[in-house]
Design a protein around this motif. Structure first.
Motif, mmCIF file in Angstrom:
data_model
loop_
_atom_site.group_PDB
_atom_site.id
_atom_site.type_symbol
_atom_site.label_atom_id
_atom_site.label_comp_id
_atom_site.label_asym_id
_atom_site.label_seq_id
_atom_site.Cartn_x
_atom_site.Cartn_y
_atom_site.Cartn_z
ATOM 1 N N SER A 34 0.807 -1.372 0.025
ATOM 2 C CA SER A 34 -0.150 0.023 0.159
ATOM 3 C C SER A 34 0.928 1.073 0.180
ATOM 4 C CB SER A 34 -1.032 -0.142 1.293
ATOM 5 O OG SER A 34 -0.505 0.121 2.479
ATOM 6 N N LEU A 35 2.230 1.164 0.105
ATOM 7 C CA LEU A 35 2.973 2.357 0.277
ATOM 8 C C LEU A 35 3.823 2.362 -0.856
ATOM 9 C CD1 LEU A 35 4.501 2.277 3.874
ATOM 10 C CD2 LEU A 35 2.491 3.803 2.950
ATOM 11 N N PHE A 36 3.623 1.287 -1.815
ATOM 12 C CA PHE A 36 4.250 1.249 -3.048
ATOM 13 C C PHE A 36 5.902 0.808 -3.051
ATOM 14 C CE2 PHE A 36 1.308 4.557 -4.450
ATOM 15 C CZ PHE A 36 0.214 3.788 -4.633
ATOM 16 N N MET A 37 6.214 -0.162 -1.941
ATOM 17 C CA MET A 37 7.526 -0.513 -1.608
ATOM 18 C C MET A 37 7.978 -1.460 -2.638
ATOM 19 S SD MET A 37 7.379 -0.925 2.598
ATOM 20 C CE MET A 37 9.277 -1.555 2.539
ATOM 21 N N MET A 38 9.416 -1.468 -2.804
ATOM 22 C CA MET A 38 9.906 -2.620 -3.840
ATOM 23 C C MET A 38 11.185 -3.247 -2.875
ATOM 24 S SD MET A 38 9.708 -0.727 -7.508
ATOM 25 C CE MET A 38 7.921 -0.028 -8.152
ATOM 26 N N ALA A 39 11.614 -4.031 -3.753
ATOM 27 C CA ALA A 39 13.038 -4.929 -3.156
ATOM 28 C C ALA A 39 13.676 -5.392 -4.116
ATOM 29 C CB ALA A 39 12.541 -5.724 -2.079
ATOM 30 N N ALA A 40 14.979 -5.435 -4.158
ATOM 31 C CA ALA A 40 15.841 -6.211 -5.159
ATOM 32 C C ALA A 40 16.772 -6.910 -4.587
ATOM 33 C CB ALA A 40 16.367 -5.157 -6.101
ATOM 34 N N PRO A 41 17.046 -8.064 -4.643
ATOM 35 C CA PRO A 41 18.210 -9.040 -4.020
ATOM 36 C C PRO A 41 19.691 -8.490 -4.732
ATOM 37 C CG PRO A 41 17.290 -10.165 -5.922
ATOM 38 C CD PRO A 41 16.403 -8.962 -5.755
ATOM 39 N N LEU A 42 20.373 -8.544 -3.562
ATOM 40 C CA LEU A 42 21.940 -8.180 -4.079
ATOM 41 C C LEU A 42 22.441 -9.531 -3.945
ATOM 42 C CD1 LEU A 42 22.372 -4.894 -2.009
ATOM 43 C CD2 LEU A 42 21.524 -5.453 -4.555
ATOM 44 N N GLU A 43 24.210 -9.202 -4.463
ATOM 45 C CA GLU A 43 24.777 -10.439 -4.365
ATOM 46 C C GLU A 43 25.633 -10.912 -3.284
ATOM 47 O OE1 GLU A 43 25.168 -12.843 -6.891
ATOM 48 O OE2 GLU A 43 23.532 -11.838 -7.943
ATOM 49 N N THR A 44 25.587 -9.953 -2.398
ATOM 50 C CA THR A 44 26.296 -9.840 -1.165
ATOM 51 C C THR A 44 25.500 -10.416 -0.097
ATOM 52 O OG1 THR A 44 27.645 -8.677 0.366
ATOM 53 C CG2 THR A 44 25.991 -7.815 -0.586
ATOM 54 N N THR A 45 26.216 -10.830 1.377
ATOM 55 C CA THR A 45 25.331 -11.190 2.132
ATOM 56 C C THR A 45 25.925 -10.116 3.487
ATOM 57 O OG1 THR A 45 27.244 -12.821 2.886
ATOM 58 C CG2 THR A 45 25.313 -13.726 1.986
ATOM 59 N N ASN A 46 26.905 -9.222 3.079
ATOM 60 C CA ASN A 46 27.546 -8.376 3.986
ATOM 61 C C ASN A 46 26.524 -6.776 3.833
ATOM 62 O OD1 ASN A 46 29.052 -6.409 5.602
ATOM 63 N ND2 ASN A 46 30.869 -7.090 4.430
ATOM 64 N N ILE A 47 25.665 -6.843 4.999
ATOM 65 C CA ILE A 47 25.014 -5.519 4.727
ATOM 66 C C ILE A 47 25.696 -4.158 5.007
ATOM 67 C CG2 ILE A 47 24.378 -5.567 7.420
ATOM 68 C CD1 ILE A 47 21.302 -4.659 6.287
ATOM 69 N N ASP A 48 26.785 -4.483 5.823
ATOM 70 C CA ASP A 48 27.502 -3.153 5.939
ATOM 71 C C ASP A 48 28.422 -2.522 4.679
ATOM 72 O OD1 ASP A 48 26.562 -3.170 8.297
ATOM 73 O OD2 ASP A 48 28.165 -4.360 9.256
ATOM 74 N N ALA A 49 28.487 -3.620 3.914
ATOM 75 C CA ALA A 49 29.494 -3.197 2.744
ATOM 76 C C ALA A 49 28.682 -2.600 1.578
ATOM 77 C CB ALA A 49 30.118 -4.288 2.186
ATOM 78 N N VAL A 50 27.515 -2.399 1.499
ATOM 79 C CA VAL A 50 26.616 -2.136 0.369
ATOM 80 C C VAL A 50 26.327 -0.555 0.612
ATOM 81 C CG1 VAL A 50 24.552 -1.952 -0.451
ATOM 82 C CG2 VAL A 50 25.166 -4.286 0.339
ATOM 83 N N ALA A 51 26.677 0.056 -0.303
ATOM 84 C CA ALA A 51 26.559 1.571 -0.385
ATOM 85 C C ALA A 51 25.597 2.249 -1.677
ATOM 86 C CB ALA A 51 27.951 2.350 -0.334
ATOM 87 N N GLU A 52 25.425 3.419 -1.790
ATOM 88 C CA GLU A 52 24.450 3.841 -2.605
ATOM 89 C C GLU A 52 25.119 3.481 -4.227
ATOM 90 O OE1 GLU A 52 21.238 7.460 -3.699
ATOM 91 O OE2 GLU A 52 22.591 7.551 -2.009
ATOM 92 N N ALA A 53 26.229 3.607 -4.035
ATOM 93 C CA ALA A 53 27.118 3.654 -5.595
ATOM 94 C C ALA A 53 26.715 2.134 -6.241
ATOM 95 C CB ALA A 53 28.344 3.954 -5.370
ATOM 96 N N ASP A 54 26.826 1.285 -5.076
ATOM 97 C CA ASP A 54 26.663 -0.166 -5.597
ATOM 98 C C ASP A 54 25.360 -0.454 -6.340
ATOM 99 O OD1 ASP A 54 29.296 -0.481 -4.473
ATOM 100 O OD2 ASP A 54 28.238 -0.888 -2.496
ATOM 101 N N VAL A 55 24.292 0.386 -5.888
ATOM 102 C CA VAL A 55 22.949 -0.123 -6.286
ATOM 103 C C VAL A 55 22.253 1.018 -7.270
ATOM 104 C CG1 VAL A 55 22.424 -1.546 -4.583
ATOM 105 C CG2 VAL A 55 21.785 0.986 -4.425
ATOM 106 N N ALA A 56 23.107 2.001 -7.833
ATOM 107 C CA ALA A 56 22.469 2.979 -8.484
ATOM 108 C C ALA A 56 21.729 2.420 -9.902
ATOM 109 C CB ALA A 56 23.727 3.941 -8.778
ATOM 110 N N SER A 57 22.112 1.533 -10.569
ATOM 111 C CA SER A 57 21.529 1.159 -11.836
ATOM 112 C C SER A 57 20.226 0.495 -11.339
ATOM 113 C CB SER A 57 22.438 0.112 -12.345
ATOM 114 O OG SER A 57 22.841 -1.060 -11.541
ATOM 115 N N LEU A 58 20.383 -0.196 -10.178
ATOM 116 C CA LEU A 58 18.981 -0.841 -9.792
ATOM 117 C C LEU A 58 17.996 -0.081 -9.398
ATOM 118 C CD1 LEU A 58 19.871 -4.048 -7.314
ATOM 119 C CD2 LEU A 58 18.358 -3.990 -9.504
ATOM 120 N N GLN A 59 18.357 1.034 -8.912
ATOM 121 C CA GLN A 59 17.135 2.218 -8.304
ATOM 122 C C GLN A 59 16.520 2.841 -9.496
ATOM 123 O OE1 GLN A 59 20.276 4.511 -6.132
ATOM 124 N NE2 GLN A 59 18.881 4.207 -4.421
ATOM 125 N N SER A 60 17.162 2.803 -10.507
ATOM 126 C CA SER A 60 16.625 3.453 -11.767
ATOM 127 C C SER A 60 15.619 2.431 -12.275
ATOM 128 C CB SER A 60 17.557 3.886 -12.942
ATOM 129 O OG SER A 60 18.320 2.669 -13.260
#
Length: 301
Positions: A34-60
């Protein structure tokens, strides 16, 4: 939420929760559609290592009316085996980090009469990882550019289909009534559309009516050209037409351009086995403002 047999209504602000953790045998998690949420799986299991630069292509790619964005939302049917977040595995390494689009705040603008303004400000992005731990869920969550994360353990509850968690407020919250105690949910909803140029996309709907599929609320649509609402009796019920799919009523009862569809009604079997015929009579209030659906219904058995 509405229970047809008791006429009990449960009103819940739809921004109260973000993730719903299934209490059944499977370890499944669904998004707040109801809030229009979305999710995308990443290749890593290390949550602390993920930054916005790593997912910019997914965001679009994670936006309405973008071909392929349907891959980032839960199946509109309500089938738990088709959530965008994969079943949480007992094997830790199989539980990847997910990029979460938090969707939109509830809109506060006053729309033109007959229109809607359900989507407010963008709620930004988060990252999460969910694992199993001692028969419970462990949620790891953080802001997208954070190098540390928060954790919470969410157990299972036999009285409800889901336990609900607010990432924004960082707490478990009460949302839906107890298991089997509601039949219809009047809400905003994320659907999947066929695009004119081909392919599919996620898209948001208002005035949506979902059925309680997890408690086996069944329904089907009847057209008045086949039989009038007032003439339909228990002898006309066709059990072969029932569907356990939360889209049966969905947005099919109204037309956003021309108003209510008067040439159709619905047969609903509720969580207790009662059968009803239900006809919508309005989608607006006396001032023409949407968000005030009215309907009549009658028990058939």
């Amino acid at each position: 939420y509405l229970d047809l047999s008791t006429q009990q209504e449960t009103v819940v602000s739809r921004d109260k929760w973000d993730l719903a953790f299934y209490n059944g045998d499977q370890f499944r998690v669904k998004l707040n559609s109801s809030l229009f949420m979305m999710a995308a799986p990443l290749e890593t299991t290390n949550i602390d290592a993920v930054a916005e630069a790593d997912v910019a292509s997914l965001q679009s790619q994670m936006a309405f009316l973008v071909q392929g964005s349907n891959e980032f939302v839960d199946a509109p049917s309500g089938n738990l085996n088709e959530t965008v977040i994969e079943e949480i595995s007992i094997n830790l390494e199989e539980n990847k980090v997910y990029l979460i689009k938090m969707g939109n705040e509830i809109g506060t603008d006053t729309p033109e009469t007959g229109s809607v303004a359900v989507a407010g400000a963008d709620r930004g992005w988060k990252k999460i990882r969910i694992v199993q731990e001692s028969g419970a869920y462990k949620l790891l969550y953080a802001d997208l550019d954070a190098t540390t994360h928060q954790e919470i353990t969410i157990g299972k509850d036999n009285n409800h289909d889901f336990n609900y968690f607010s990432i924004v407020n960082e707490n478990v919250v009460d949302v839906a009534p107890t298991k089997g105690k509601w039949d219809l949910n009047f809400t905003v909803f994320t659907e999947v559309l066929d695009l004119p140029e081909g392919g599919e996309s996620a898209y948001g709907f208002s005035d949506y009516v979902a059925t309680n599929t997890l408690s086996n609320t069944r329904a089907y649509q009847v057209m008045t050209e086949d039989i009038a609402y007032q003439d339909f009796t228990s002898s006309n019920i066709d059990n072969s037409l029932y569907e356990i799919d939360q889209r049966v009523i969905g947005a099919n009862w109204r037309d956003v351009f021309n108003g209510l569809f008067n040439e159709r009604f619905y047969i609903i079997q509720d969580t207790d086995g009662n059968t009803y015929k239900l006809k919508f009579t309005s989608m607006v209030n006396e001032n023409g403002v949407r968000g005030y659906p009215k309907f009549e219904y009658q028990i058939l058995n």
